[in-house]
Design an enzyme around this catalytic site. Structure first.
Site, PDB file in Angstrom:
ATOM      1  N   ARG A  34       0.834  -1.211   0.000  1.00 53.23           N
ATOM      2  CA  ARG A  34       0.000   0.000   0.000  1.00 53.23           C
ATOM      3  C   ARG A  34       0.867   1.258   0.000  1.00 53.23           C
ATOM      4  O   ARG A  34       1.898   1.315   0.685  1.00 53.23           O
ATOM      5  CB  ARG A  34      -0.939  -0.008   1.207  1.00 53.23           C
ATOM      6  CG  ARG A  34      -1.850  -1.220   1.180  1.00 53.23           C
ATOM      7  CD  ARG A  34      -3.156  -1.074   1.909  1.00 53.23           C
ATOM      8  NE  ARG A  34      -3.837  -2.380   1.853  1.00 53.23           N
ATOM      9  CZ  ARG A  34      -4.586  -2.804   0.826  1.00 53.23           C
ATOM     10  NH1 ARG A  34      -4.796  -2.011  -0.222  1.00 53.23           N
ATOM     11  NH2 ARG A  34      -5.139  -3.999   0.830  1.00 53.23           N
ATOM     12  N   ASP A  35       0.421   2.249  -0.778  1.00 54.24           N
ATOM     13  CA  ASP A  35       1.130   3.531  -0.811  1.00 54.24           C
ATOM     14  C   ASP A  35       1.036   4.191   0.558  1.00 54.24           C
ATOM     15  O   ASP A  35      -0.006   4.178   1.213  1.00 54.24           O
ATOM     16  CB  ASP A  35       0.522   4.437  -1.895  1.00 54.24           C
ATOM     17  CG  ASP A  35       1.439   5.589  -2.255  1.00 54.24           C
ATOM     18  OD1 ASP A  35       1.951   5.613  -3.379  1.00 54.24           O
ATOM     19  OD2 ASP A  35       1.654   6.491  -1.387  1.00 54.24           O
ATOM     20  N   ILE A  36       2.129   4.786   0.988  1.00 50.53           N
ATOM     21  CA  ILE A  36       2.189   5.419   2.304  1.00 50.53           C
ATOM     22  C   ILE A  36       1.328   6.685   2.365  1.00 50.53           C
ATOM     23  O   ILE A  36       0.919   7.114   3.437  1.00 50.53           O
ATOM     24  CB  ILE A  36       3.664   5.731   2.664  1.00 50.53           C
ATOM     25  CG1 ILE A  36       3.861   5.821   4.160  1.00 50.53           C
ATOM     26  CG2 ILE A  36       4.176   6.973   1.952  1.00 50.53           C
ATOM     27  CD1 ILE A  36       5.326   5.801   4.583  1.00 50.53           C
ATOM     28  N   ASN A  95       4.559   6.494 -13.522  1.00 51.80           N
ATOM     29  CA  ASN A  95       5.324   7.693 -13.852  1.00 51.80           C
ATOM     30  C   ASN A  95       6.764   7.301 -14.181  1.00 51.80           C
ATOM     31  O   ASN A  95       7.338   6.420 -13.534  1.00 51.80           O
ATOM     32  CB  ASN A  95       5.306   8.661 -12.674  1.00 51.80           C
ATOM     33  CG  ASN A  95       3.905   9.122 -12.325  1.00 51.80           C
ATOM     34  OD1 ASN A  95       3.129   9.467 -13.212  1.00 51.80           O
ATOM     35  ND2 ASN A  95       3.563   9.123 -11.052  1.00 51.80           N
ATOM     36  N   GLU A 103       9.023  10.113  -8.689  1.00 54.18           N
ATOM     37  CA  GLU A 103       9.751  10.422  -7.451  1.00 54.18           C
ATOM     38  C   GLU A 103      10.707   9.304  -7.064  1.00 54.18           C
ATOM     39  O   GLU A 103      11.816   9.565  -6.605  1.00 54.18           O
ATOM     40  CB  GLU A 103       8.768  10.659  -6.308  1.00 54.18           C
ATOM     41  CG  GLU A 103       7.994  11.962  -6.412  1.00 54.18           C
ATOM     42  CD  GLU A 103       6.971  12.101  -5.295  1.00 54.18           C
ATOM     43  OE1 GLU A 103       7.061  11.395  -4.281  1.00 54.18           O
ATOM     44  OE2 GLU A 103       6.046  12.917  -5.477  1.00 54.18           O
ATOM     45  N   VAL A 104      10.254   8.068  -7.180  1.00 55.82           N
ATOM     46  CA  VAL A 104      11.074   6.934  -6.747  1.00 55.82           C
ATOM     47  C   VAL A 104      11.567   6.188  -7.996  1.00 55.82           C
ATOM     48  O   VAL A 104      10.744   5.681  -8.779  1.00 55.82           O
ATOM     49  CB  VAL A 104      10.271   5.982  -5.841  1.00 55.82           C
ATOM     50  CG1 VAL A 104      11.145   4.810  -5.404  1.00 55.82           C
ATOM     51  CG2 VAL A 104       9.717   6.726  -4.631  1.00 55.82           C
ATOM     52  N   HIS A 108       7.313   1.297 -10.620  1.00 56.23           N
ATOM     53  CA  HIS A 108       6.125   0.983  -9.833  1.00 56.23           C
ATOM     54  C   HIS A 108       4.902   1.361 -10.638  1.00 56.23           C
ATOM     55  O   HIS A 108       4.869   2.388 -11.309  1.00 56.23           O
ATOM     56  CB  HIS A 108       6.120   1.691  -8.478  1.00 56.23           C
ATOM     57  CG  HIS A 108       6.437   3.150  -8.520  1.00 56.23           C
ATOM     58  ND1 HIS A 108       7.703   3.641  -8.738  1.00 56.23           N
ATOM     59  CD2 HIS A 108       5.636   4.237  -8.391  1.00 56.23           C
ATOM     60  CE1 HIS A 108       7.673   4.960  -8.718  1.00 56.23           C
ATOM     61  NE2 HIS A 108       6.432   5.354  -8.524  1.00 56.23           N
ATOM     62  N   HIS A 110       1.096   2.300  -9.979  1.00 55.77           N
ATOM     63  CA  HIS A 110       0.077   2.650  -8.995  1.00 55.77           C
ATOM     64  C   HIS A 110      -1.236   2.026  -9.468  1.00 55.77           C
ATOM     65  O   HIS A 110      -1.634   2.247 -10.622  1.00 55.77           O
ATOM     66  CB  HIS A 110      -0.157   4.164  -8.951  1.00 55.77           C
ATOM     67  CG  HIS A 110       1.023   5.008  -8.580  1.00 55.77           C
ATOM     68  ND1 HIS A 110       1.161   5.621  -7.356  1.00 55.77           N
ATOM     69  CD2 HIS A 110       2.112   5.381  -9.300  1.00 55.77           C
ATOM     70  CE1 HIS A 110       2.268   6.329  -7.316  1.00 55.77           C
ATOM     71  NE2 HIS A 110       2.883   6.204  -8.495  1.00 55.77           N
TER      72      HIS A 110
HETATM   73  P1  5GP Z   1       5.946   8.376  -8.063  1.00 54.05           P
HETATM   74  O1  5GP Z   1       5.756   9.850  -7.918  1.00 54.05           O
HETATM   75  O2  5GP Z   1       7.413   8.004  -8.111  1.00 54.05           O
HETATM   76  O3  5GP Z   1       5.149   7.774  -9.172  1.00 54.05           O
HETATM   77  O4  5GP Z   1       5.305   7.737  -6.762  1.00 54.05           O
HETATM   78  C1  5GP Z   1       6.021   7.373  -5.627  1.00 54.05           C
HETATM   79  C2  5GP Z   1       5.003   6.907  -4.598  1.00 54.05           C
HETATM   80  O5  5GP Z   1       5.694   6.233  -3.555  1.00 54.05           O
HETATM   81  C3  5GP Z   1       4.216   8.039  -3.938  1.00 54.05           C
HETATM   82  O6  5GP Z   1       2.811   7.827  -4.170  1.00 54.05           O
HETATM   83  C4  5GP Z   1       4.575   7.938  -2.450  1.00 54.05           C
HETATM   84  O7  5GP Z   1       3.491   8.200  -1.597  1.00 54.05           O
HETATM   85  C5  5GP Z   1       5.063   6.507  -2.334  1.00 54.05           C
HETATM   86  N1  5GP Z   1       6.060   6.283  -1.304  1.00 54.05           N
HETATM   87  C6  5GP Z   1       7.201   7.009  -1.099  1.00 54.05           C
HETATM   88  N2  5GP Z   1       7.895   6.503  -0.087  1.00 54.05           N
HETATM   89  C7  5GP Z   1       7.199   5.420   0.356  1.00 54.05           C
HETATM   90  C8  5GP Z   1       7.435   4.458   1.405  1.00 54.05           C
HETATM   91  O8  5GP Z   1       8.426   4.499   2.122  1.00 54.05           O
HETATM   92  N3  5GP Z   1       6.496   3.485   1.543  1.00 54.05           N
HETATM   93  C9  5GP Z   1       5.389   3.403   0.758  1.00 54.05           C
HETATM   94  N4  5GP Z   1       4.526   2.406   0.987  1.00 54.05           N
HETATM   95  N5  5GP Z   1       5.137   4.287  -0.230  1.00 54.05           N
HETATM   96  C10 5GP Z   1       6.041   5.284  -0.422  1.00 54.05           C
END
Ligand code: 5GP
Length: 124
Positions: A34-36, A95, A103-104, A108, A110
């Site tokens: 699950r997303d945080i 993304n 961001e990461v 991934h 979503h």
């Molecule tokens: P992006 O912007 O890279 O597509 O999404 C990164 C997602 O990772 C964001 O929705 C953010 O809330 C989630 N996220 C970032 N750090 C963590 C974490 O430590 N644990 C979890 N479960 N989600 C994370």
């Protein structure tokens, strides 16, 4: 210039067990949790266990076993979360890179659902 994977990214650390996560589903090649910071009642992140930066990286360099496993996991999680297209439906977002506002830097997808999600893009 090729893809460069940063093994210190937060999802790599989750895969190594250095950071806890709320696991939804796990297979040999895939982890879903699950997303945080959930943006909808259902907000699951699905990641391959291999070191892929983005979906395009994965699509070009992952093995067929990884790709099949990951793709089947996406379907299984939709079923488990009750958001299949023949039910209420959902949205997959992945993304990638700068313009995709990733961001990461570990692939991934979503899976978002549990409420009407509006139009795909709300701003330029
Ligand atoms: P992006 O912007 O890279 O597509 O999404 C990164 C997602 O990772 C964001 O929705 C953010 O809330 C989630 N996220 C970032 N750090 C963590 C974490 O430590 N644990 C979890 N479960 N989600 C994370």
């Amino acid at each position: 210039m090729g893809y460069t994977y940063d093994p210190e990214n937060i999802f790599a650390r989750i895969l190594r067990g250095e950071i806890p996560n709320s696991t939804v589903y796990e297979t040999e090649h895939t982890l879903a949790f699950r997303d945080i910071n959930p943006q909808a009642p259902v907000h699951v992140l699905v990641i391959p266990k291999g070191p892929y930066v983005s979906y395009d990286h994965f699509a070009q360099e992952a093995s067929e076993a990884e790709i099949v496993d990951f793709t089947r996991a996406l379907g299984k999680i939709c079923e488990m979360e009750g958001v299949e297209a023949h039910g209420p439906g959902c949205r997959f977002i992945s993304n990638a890179g700068h313009d995709g506002v990733q961001e990461v830097p570990h692939l991934h997808v979503h899976i978002l659902g549990g409420r009407p999600l509006g139009r795909m893009l709300s701003s330029a």
